[in-house]
Design a protein around this motif. Structure first.
Motif, PDB file in Angstrom:
ATOM      1  N   SER A  22     -42.877  21.059   4.087  1.00  0.00           N
ATOM      2  CA  SER A  22     -41.421  20.860   4.075  1.00  0.00           C
ATOM      3  C   SER A  22     -41.045  19.577   4.803  1.00  0.00           C
ATOM      4  N   PHE A  23     -41.924  19.098   5.685  1.00  0.00           N
ATOM      5  CA  PHE A  23     -41.685  17.818   6.363  1.00  0.00           C
ATOM      6  C   PHE A  23     -42.253  16.654   5.556  1.00  0.00           C
ATOM      7  N   CYS A  24     -43.341  16.908   4.820  1.00  0.00           N
ATOM      8  CA  CYS A  24     -43.908  15.856   3.982  1.00  0.00           C
ATOM      9  C   CYS A  24     -42.980  15.519   2.814  1.00  0.00           C
ATOM     10  N   TRP A  25     -42.378  16.546   2.227  1.00  0.00           N
ATOM     11  CA  TRP A  25     -41.503  16.361   1.071  1.00  0.00           C
ATOM     12  C   TRP A  25     -40.135  16.985   1.367  1.00  0.00           C
ATOM     13  N   PRO A  26     -39.372  16.412   2.285  1.00  0.00           N
ATOM     14  CA  PRO A  26     -38.094  17.033   2.687  1.00  0.00           C
ATOM     15  C   PRO A  26     -37.093  17.176   1.543  1.00  0.00           C
TER      16      PRO A  26
END
Length: 291
Positions: A24-28
């Motif tokens: 979820s942080f890699c592909w916000p």
């Protein structure tokens, strides 16, 4: 925009949940793209891999990101980040997550590089004045870079304004210059191991540097008073932490200063989410030694 999941400590025991959280942080935005050319049209391959329709680059979710250093599991990374913010030592981290000291040290170093890379002065700090950029090769952290040039010890200025601290690399001032100011102009110097800091200098609340055995520590003037520390200030926050820094080289010192800057400036926010966002970000694609 995809919302980041709320951190739940049960994820520390679930690789699947930890991976989903970190992604979820890699592909916000919830949309994947090629980390090399930015193309959104991708082909899904086996083993969690993708291939870019434009440049044909084959990659995984963590490819080209800081978190891709060390080949650690998602749950291990999440555990390390959580404990890092609680200021566990590397020895304690290694024991807690069952890693070798070297693996834990590399992971913590990766976190510090990720934090530094998001500072406003990251390009300067990864440039030739510190040599830190030579640790990064092909989006990966390498071992020790070439030896630091003799006498090239960077000096930093610390300035706090309205509850925010700014730590600047000061060009044109070397460690020997700071000692000269002490000897000739009575600039107060204080020492904590190899870390030297001063009284107020121009617009800065203090200058600070990490020295080595080449510096004449015996010439530091003796003072009957300690460095003035204002309650609730950055110095109150940082003073005891600086004393705990052991075995730091002048070249790696900026990593620790920027960590302190990050911790202090985000002390009232969701600091874990901020750290994970930076750890999961792409490694900057620029030559830090190119003007």
């Amino acid at each position: 925009m995809q919302e980041t999941a709320v951190f739940d400590t049960s994820m520390l025991d679930s690789e699947e949940a930890a991976l989903e959280y970190l992604l979820s942080f890699c592909w916000p935005s919830g949309v994947q793209f090629c980390p090399r050319c930015g193309q959104h049209k991708l082909y899904t391959l086996s083993g969690g891999r993708y291939r870019c329709a434009n440049c044909k680059y084959t990659f995984q979710d963590f490819s080209g990101r800081w978190i891709n250093n060390g080949s650690l599991s998602s749950s291990t990374w999440l555990h390390l980040a959580h404990m890092f913010l609680q200021e566990y030592t590397v020895h304690e981290l290694a024991q807690e997550v069952n890693l070798s000291y070297n693996a834990a040290y590399k992971a913590v170093t990766t976190i510090r590089f990720a934090l530094l890379a998001h500072a406003t002065d990251a390009r300067q700090l990864l440039g030739p004045e510190t040599g830190l950029g030579k640790y990064i090769k092909g989006k990966k952290l390498t071992g020790a870079p070439p030896a630091r040039a003799k006498g090239a010890i960077p000096v930093f200025g610390i300035m706090e304004r309205n509850g925010w601290v700014f730590i600047d690399l000061i060009s044109g001032i070397e460690a020997e210059t700071v000692f000269h100011f002490n000897h000739s102009f009575h600039l107060s110097l204080f020492r904590a191991g190899n870390i030297i800091y001063t009284g107020k200098y121009r617009q800065y609340d203090a200058l600070i540097l990490c020295g080595d055995d080449s510096l004449p520590y015996e010439y530091i003037r003796k003072y009957d008073h300690e460095f003035p520390i204002k309650e609730g200030s950055f110095w109150e926050f940082a003073h005891s932490r600086l004393k705990r820094f052991k075995g730091i080289t002048p070249q790696r010192f900026p990593l620790y200063l920027k960590e302190l800057e990050f911790r202090y400036n985000n002390r009232d926010g969701d600091i874990l989410s901020m750290l994970l966002s930076q750890l999961c970000d792409l490694v900057p694609d620029f030559d830090p030694f190119k003007k």
